[in-house]
Design a protein around this motif. Structure first.
Motif, PDB file in Angstrom:
ATOM      1  N   MET A 173     -21.463  29.552  74.254  1.00 18.51           N
ATOM      2  CA  MET A 173     -22.253  30.803  73.841  1.00 18.51           C
ATOM      3  C   MET A 173     -23.691  30.270  73.570  1.00 18.51           C
ATOM      4  O   MET A 173     -23.870  29.509  72.682  1.00 18.51           O
ATOM      5  CB  MET A 173     -21.678  31.514  72.562  1.00 18.51           C
ATOM      6  N   ASN A 174     -24.607  30.678  73.991  1.00 21.99           N
ATOM      7  CA  ASN A 174     -26.058  30.209  73.754  1.00 21.99           C
ATOM      8  C   ASN A 174     -26.773  31.619  73.263  1.00 21.99           C
ATOM      9  O   ASN A 174     -27.343  32.790  74.284  1.00 21.99           O
ATOM     10  CB  ASN A 174     -26.545  29.879  75.140  1.00 21.99           C
ATOM     11  N   CYS A 203     -28.686  27.577  71.356  1.00 21.24           N
ATOM     12  CA  CYS A 203     -29.677  28.556  71.165  1.00 21.24           C
ATOM     13  C   CYS A 203     -30.974  27.938  71.829  1.00 21.24           C
ATOM     14  O   CYS A 203     -31.321  27.035  72.061  1.00 21.24           O
ATOM     15  CB  CYS A 203     -29.947  28.778  69.636  1.00 21.24           C
ATOM     16  N   THR A 204     -31.971  29.029  72.275  1.00 20.28           N
ATOM     17  CA  THR A 204     -33.095  28.985  73.012  1.00 20.28           C
ATOM     18  C   THR A 204     -34.043  28.511  71.781  1.00 20.28           C
ATOM     19  O   THR A 204     -34.179  28.929  70.683  1.00 20.28           O
ATOM     20  CB  THR A 204     -33.489  29.982  73.606  1.00 20.28           C
ATOM     21  N   LEU A 205     -34.914  27.643  72.342  1.00 22.34           N
ATOM     22  CA  LEU A 205     -36.111  27.364  71.613  1.00 22.34           C
ATOM     23  C   LEU A 205     -37.457  27.226  72.553  1.00 22.34           C
ATOM     24  O   LEU A 205     -37.545  26.237  73.391  1.00 22.34           O
ATOM     25  CB  LEU A 205     -36.229  26.091  70.843  1.00 22.34           C
ATOM     26  N   VAL A 239     -27.173  23.390  65.410  1.00 18.47           N
ATOM     27  CA  VAL A 239     -27.130  23.811  66.648  1.00 18.47           C
ATOM     28  C   VAL A 239     -28.043  23.096  67.956  1.00 18.47           C
ATOM     29  O   VAL A 239     -29.384  22.840  67.561  1.00 18.47           O
ATOM     30  CB  VAL A 239     -27.331  25.309  66.602  1.00 18.47           C
ATOM     31  N   LYS A 240     -27.489  23.004  69.059  1.00 16.13           N
ATOM     32  CA  LYS A 240     -28.337  22.230  70.027  1.00 16.13           C
ATOM     33  C   LYS A 240     -29.344  23.137  70.460  1.00 16.13           C
ATOM     34  O   LYS A 240     -28.926  24.140  70.892  1.00 16.13           O
ATOM     35  CB  LYS A 240     -27.279  21.483  71.133  1.00 16.13           C
ATOM     36  N   LEU A 252     -21.726  19.343  72.095  1.00 15.19           N
ATOM     37  CA  LEU A 252     -21.854  20.447  71.290  1.00 15.19           C
ATOM     38  C   LEU A 252     -20.798  20.621  70.278  1.00 15.19           C
ATOM     39  O   LEU A 252     -19.705  20.092  70.442  1.00 15.19           O
ATOM     40  CB  LEU A 252     -21.784  21.804  72.478  1.00 15.19           C
ATOM     41  N   ARG A 253     -21.190  21.722  69.326  1.00  9.03           N
ATOM     42  CA  ARG A 253     -19.896  21.938  68.166  1.00  9.03           C
ATOM     43  C   ARG A 253     -18.748  22.716  68.983  1.00  9.03           C
ATOM     44  O   ARG A 253     -18.981  23.502  69.811  1.00  9.03           O
ATOM     45  CB  ARG A 253     -20.760  22.725  67.236  1.00  9.03           C
TER      46      ARG A 253
END
Length: 303
Positions: free
Chosen positions: A81-82, A125-127, A158-159, A289-290
């Motif tokens: 999930m992102n 998540c997006t950055l 979170v990555k 990732l986690r």
């Protein structure tokens, strides 16, 4: 060429698309169901925004994000999930007073943008790594806001997926890494074809890829009719890819798509090019990732 592809499905986005394709999911249940359909069709990652269930417009509701995440996690189909953290940056000058935001302006602080990520702790998540003319509006991401946001994402463990809509965004993403605000091997998403950012063509993708730092993971996507050609181009240049109704509404000319159909079409193209889609478990290992079940970082080297 990349023969082990992480395939993301961006299921809904925040754009004015719900009236153009009835298959664009709106409610949290619909969005979750499309994430599950994408997983069953073979996608590695689901990238989500949420919408106002009444209007189909932009929403930043933590509870909507929570419902989507809960429904997907309780389903019988695994997927990474992102969550978007790029909302709240839309600026449209008021026609009467251009020093103020007019109708359609939607601005949030970095802390407000981060709230669903910090609360729900998705794997990704997006950055978004810079400002640009985004169609007829300005998408606002000042350098200091981005530094603050990167610190929040880093503290949450979170990555970040570093979304780059133009070449200067790659430059600034490298700067964040040099300042110690990005942990581990960075993950870039090259976003192509959005007026007036980077064009969706091989030359632009190659130029952006060539500016990535060593040991970077990267993917790319093109919007509209460029979606599948840019998927193939990204693979040929060694990257991963993204499809979905956030970026493209059509399966073919005149035929409205579903998210599941776009993933299936992408899977066929990937297979025909002699590659395969990585599973969610392989994706977590590849990107470190986690694990959503244990909360620990998945390690094990490159898949």
């Amino acid at each position: 060429m990349n023969r082990n592809v992480i395939l993301t499905c961006a299921v809904t986005g925040a754009g004015d698309t719900t009236g153009k394709n009835p298959n664009v999911p709106i409610t949290p249940k619909q969005i979750a169901n499309d994430c599950i359909a994408a997983a069953k069709a073979g996608a590695s990652v689901a990238h989500i925004h949420v919408r106002d269930p009444e209007t189909g417009g932009i929403s930043h509701s933590l509870e909507h994000f929570r419902e989507v995440m809960t429904r997907v996690r309780e389903a019988d189909a695994d997927i990474v999930m992102n969550i978007t953290a790029g909302g709240g940056g839309d600026w449209i000058p008021d026609t009467e007073d251009p020093t103020r935001g007019g109708p359609g302006t939607d601005i949030q602080t970095p802390a407000q943008r981060h709230a669903p990520v910090g609360e729900l702790l998705p794997e990704l998540c997006t950055l978004d790594c810079g400002s640009l003319n985004f169609g007829d509006m300005v998408y606002v991401n000042t350098a200091d806001w981005l530094r603050e946001h990167a610190r929040l994402v880093q503290a949450a463990g979170v990555k970040p997926e570093l979304e780059c809509f133009d070449l200067g965004h790659v430059w600034f993403a490298r700067q964040l890494q040099q300042e110690g605000l990005i942990d581990g091997d960075p993950l870039y998403q090259l976003c192509l074809g959005i007026p007036w950012g980077a064009e969706a063509d091989p030359e632009t993708m190659l130029a952006m890829r060539n500016k990535l730092p060593g040991r970077a993971h990267w993917a790319a996507f093109g919007i509209g009719r460029h979606q599948m050609p840019m998927l193939a181009q990204a693979m040929l240049l060694g990257g991963h890819a993204r499809v979905g109704l956030e970026d493209n509404l059509y399966l073919e000319r005149g035929v409205m798509a579903t998210n599941g159909q776009l993933v299936e079409k992408a899977a066929t193209l990937i297979d025909n090019l002699g590659a395969r889609i990585m599973s969610p478990a392989e994706t977590r290992t590849q990107l470190k990732l986690r694990d959503p079940n244990t909360g620990t970082i998945v390690t094990g080297g490159d898949a």
